[in-house]
Design a protein around this motif. Structure first.
Motif, short mmCIF file in Angstrom:
data_model
loop_
_atom_site.label_atom_id
_atom_site.label_comp_id
_atom_site.label_asym_id
_atom_site.label_seq_id
_atom_site.Cartn_x
_atom_site.Cartn_y
_atom_site.Cartn_z
N GLY A 145 0.80 -1.22 0.00
CA GLY A 145 0.00 0.00 0.00
C GLY A 145 0.83 1.27 0.00
N THR A 146 2.15 1.13 0.17
CA THR A 146 3.03 2.30 0.10
C THR A 146 3.20 2.71 -1.35
OG1 THR A 146 4.24 1.54 2.05
CG2 THR A 146 5.31 3.21 0.69
N ARG A 147 3.05 3.97 -1.62
CA ARG A 147 3.10 4.44 -3.02
C ARG A 147 4.55 4.68 -3.46
NH1 ARG A 147 -0.97 8.83 -5.69
NH2 ARG A 147 0.09 9.12 -7.69
N GLY A 169 7.99 -4.56 -17.11
CA GLY A 169 8.09 -3.13 -17.38
C GLY A 169 6.76 -2.52 -17.79
N ARG A 170 6.00 -3.27 -18.59
CA ARG A 170 4.67 -2.81 -18.98
C ARG A 170 3.75 -2.70 -17.76
NH1 ARG A 170 3.00 -3.42 -24.44
NH2 ARG A 170 4.62 -4.26 -25.81
N GLN A 171 3.88 -3.67 -16.84
CA GLN A 171 3.05 -3.63 -15.63
C GLN A 171 3.38 -2.41 -14.78
OE1 GLN A 171 3.37 -7.39 -13.55
NE2 GLN A 171 3.05 -8.56 -15.41
N VAL A 172 4.67 -2.09 -14.69
CA VAL A 172 5.08 -0.90 -13.94
C VAL A 172 4.51 0.35 -14.61
CG1 VAL A 172 7.04 0.49 -13.17
CG2 VAL A 172 7.17 -2.00 -13.08
N HIS A 173 4.60 0.40 -15.93
CA HIS A 173 4.05 1.52 -16.68
C HIS A 173 2.55 1.64 -16.43
CE1 HIS A 173 3.79 3.74 -20.84
NE2 HIS A 173 3.42 4.49 -19.82
N GLY A 174 1.87 0.50 -16.46
CA GLY A 174 0.43 0.49 -16.21
C GLY A 174 0.09 0.96 -14.82
N TYR A 175 0.92 0.58 -13.85
CA TYR A 175 0.69 1.01 -12.47
C TYR A 175 0.83 2.52 -12.35
CZ TYR A 175 1.23 1.56 -7.44
OH TYR A 175 1.08 1.96 -6.14
N ILE A 176 1.86 3.07 -13.00
CA ILE A 176 2.06 4.52 -12.97
C ILE A 176 0.82 5.23 -13.52
CG2 ILE A 176 3.42 6.43 -13.94
CD1 ILE A 176 5.82 4.53 -14.03
N THR A 177 0.27 4.67 -14.60
CA THR A 177 -0.92 5.27 -15.22
C THR A 177 -2.15 5.12 -14.33
OG1 THR A 177 -0.03 4.69 -17.41
CG2 THR A 177 -2.36 5.27 -17.28
N VAL A 179 -2.45 4.80 -11.04
CA VAL A 179 -2.49 5.61 -9.81
C VAL A 179 -2.53 7.10 -10.13
CG1 VAL A 179 -1.29 3.87 -8.46
CG2 VAL A 179 0.05 5.65 -9.59
N GLY A 180 -2.60 7.41 -11.42
CA GLY A 180 -2.73 8.82 -11.81
C GLY A 180 -1.46 9.61 -11.68
N SER A 181 -0.33 8.91 -11.66
CA SER A 181 0.95 9.59 -11.52
C SER A 181 1.51 9.92 -12.90
CB SER A 181 1.94 8.70 -10.77
OG SER A 181 3.22 9.28 -10.75
N THR A 182 1.82 11.18 -13.11
CA THR A 182 2.45 11.59 -14.36
C THR A 182 3.94 11.35 -14.23
OG1 THR A 182 0.80 13.31 -14.69
CG2 THR A 182 2.83 13.49 -15.97
N PRO A 183 4.51 10.49 -15.06
CA PRO A 183 5.93 10.17 -14.92
C PRO A 183 6.80 11.43 -15.01
CG PRO A 183 4.87 8.71 -16.50
CD PRO A 183 3.89 9.80 -16.20
N SER A 184 7.67 11.60 -14.03
CA SER A 184 8.61 12.71 -14.10
C SER A 184 9.59 12.43 -15.23
CB SER A 184 9.39 12.80 -12.78
OG SER A 184 10.20 11.65 -12.64
#
Length: 523
Positions: A145-147, A169-177, A179-184
């Motif tokens: 649960g830690t972001r 890597g795709r799963q990580v990308h999907g997770y970023i998307t 949780v609504g996080s815009t990749p820095s």
């Protein structure tokens, strides 16, 4: 201020002149010595301190393992094990000193772990080459649960790049998307790098175009990715866009990607133009990588006199990559004499590397010099050099299947070999002729053909075809350079089974489709 500027002598003099020293003053000086690795001085002050607090302990545990273990024991005896800052620093100390097991033991005992603690522990696994454990811990982080933050994402994505784990890597990308996080810029650059290394240039370009201000790492990853994927025109197109952007300037790594693109496409004049611009136009210093790339370009085209002229004029000593590039060109153009000179240099630099022996044996075999092939084998035996076994792997339904040459250990081995036999028959009907020149055995042609039939990449491709639905693209990875026979065979296979087949060998990506390869047979 003196400590922050690494002026420890001035800081100590000022400290000695102080009429009254509070705990903060002691801590600042101890922290400065510890940060600079001056553990003797830090320990001396530590022992003299009239009092200590959590900051003191946190500063001290950043030192060596021996002293850290002493402090670890003191922490346990004084009842400070409940302080999470102290535990986090203790775990970091063990990790920095390479004691990963101790670091993980401390990490597991922590009750409240923040994202920095998680990221640090995950990063330690990656730094130690234990990628599977690092990726597994990242999955635990998600479940906790830690972001994750941008540094977590970047570390994991870079690890995926190293092991070409595109699915994760795709799963990580999907997770970023999700949780609504815009990749820095930092994480986005890692995404571009990961997709490029995994051969997914469509996704790499999509992420790149979504960046507001792509940094140099992103530009370079995209350029190098297109070069490695047999798309030199796209690589050079993006390089020109970089130059015209006016915001980012290429560095020596960028030019390695550009020169590689030219080498893979045989663009000699263009490559020489870019090579000379490194110093004349961009004011950069040539590196050994630049020289290796330009020699690779010239040698691939058979322009050996120009290659020799550049080597003789180098202000720095040629490295193993340059000589290997020259040797590779000699293999293509069957230049035995120059190949022997390149091999001699490589034997001196790294006599334990089997690749040089194997390449020379291939060159001799192609020339029909079987006595020389035997001599190479004898030298390898005398020096204890063992040829690195070729292996290929393919991911099907999230499971990785690994194959060695002639492998019969797979549960579907019987179906794989039967399918390859049927493919072999159909390929010959289509006009395929096995290239037996590089088989390192002076045996009958029929036996040579049989030796070639079960190379690891062919086994992996066969398994991919029989295990997936019609039309599904096949992606195979190989730890060595694919041989000429397999390269030709896979072109036929792609047409017969009507599949897009991507093979990533030790040098580059090959994209086979409808009987052709993206490298245009220039590799």
């Amino acid at each position: 201020m003196y400590v922050k500027c690494d002026g420890m002598e001035d800081a100590k003099n000022l400290f000695d002149e102080m009429g009254r020293r509070d705990l903060c003053s002691w801590n600042v000086l101890v922290s400065g010595y510890a940060r600079l690795g001056l553990l003797q001085e830090a320990r001396k002050l530590f022992d003299e301190m009239p009092d200590r607090d959590n900051f003191t302990w946190t500063a001290m545990v950043s030192g060596y393992v021996r002293i850290g273990k002493e402090i670890h024991g003191h922490i346990m005896r004084t009842g400070l094990e409940s302080d999470q800052v102290v535990w986090s620093s203790l775990s970091d100390m063990y990790g920095k000193c390479g004691s990963i097991e101790e670091a993980r033991h401390i990490f597991d005992r922590m009750v409240d772990r923040d994202v920095v603690t998680w990221t640090t522990m995950i990063g330690r696994y990656f730094e130690d080459g234990r990628r599977d454990e690092g990726l597994h811990l990242f999955k635990d982080l998600i479940k906790s649960g830690t972001r994750p933050n941008e540094f977590t994402f970047a570390g994991v994505l870079n690890a995926c790049s190293d092991v070409t784990a595109e699915q994760l890597g795709r799963q990580v990308h999907g997770y970023i998307t999700r949780v609504g996080s815009t990749p820095s810029s930092f994480a986005a650059s890692a995404l571009v790098h990961m997709y490029s290394k995994c051969g997914s240039m469509v996704n790499a370009e999509r992420v790149f175009k979504g960046m507001l201000q792509p940094d140099l790492v992103s530009w370079t990853s995209l350029i190098a990715g297109y070069a490695q994927n047999g798309k030199p025109n796209e690589a050079l197109h993006y390089f020109e866009l970089l130059l015209n952007s006016g915001k980012v300037h290429p560095d020596h790594i960028t030019f390695v990607g550009v020169l590689s693109a030219c080498a893979h496409a045989g663009l000699v004049d263009k490559g020489l133009q870019y090579f000379y611009s490194i110093k004349d136009k961009h004011g950069l210093t040539y590196t050994t990588d630049h020289y290796a790339c330009i020699i690779d370009l010239l040698a691939r085209c058979g322009r050996f006199e120009e290659a020799k002229r550049i080597i003789s004029g180098m202000p720095i000593k040629p490295d193993k990559f340059l000589w290997a590039s020259l040797l590779g060109g000699c293999r293509i153009h069957k230049n035995v004499e120059l190949a022997e000179k390149a091999a001699e240099a490589l034997f001196e630099i790294e006599p334990e590397n089997p690749a040089t022996y194997v390449t020379m044996a291939n060159i001799y075999a192609t020339a029909g010099k079987w006595a020389e092939v035997a001599k190479i084998r004898t030298i390898m035996d005398d020096r204890g050099v063992v040829k690195k076994p070729g292996k290929s792997w393919i991911e099907v339904k999230r499971k990785t299947h690994v194959f060695l040459v002639g492998d019969k250990s797979h549960p579907k081995s019987k179906q794989i070999h039967e399918f390859l036999g049927e493919l072999s028959r159909r390929m010959k009907e289509e006009g395929f002729v096995p290239d037996t020149n590089s088989v390192l055995h002076d045996v009958e042609e029929e036996q040579k053909e049989q030796n070639l039939s079960y190379h690891s990449e062919k086994l992996a491709i066969a398994y991919g075809v029989i295990s997936t639905a019609a039309g599904t693209p096949i992606k195979v990875f190989k730890n060595l350079r694919t041989c000429v026979d397999c390269h030709t065979a896979i072109k036929f296979i792609s047409k017969i089974v009507d599949r897009k087949i991507v093979v990533r060998d030790s040098a580059r990506f090959h994209c086979f489709e409808n009987g052709s390869c993206s490298c245009r047979d220039y590799w």
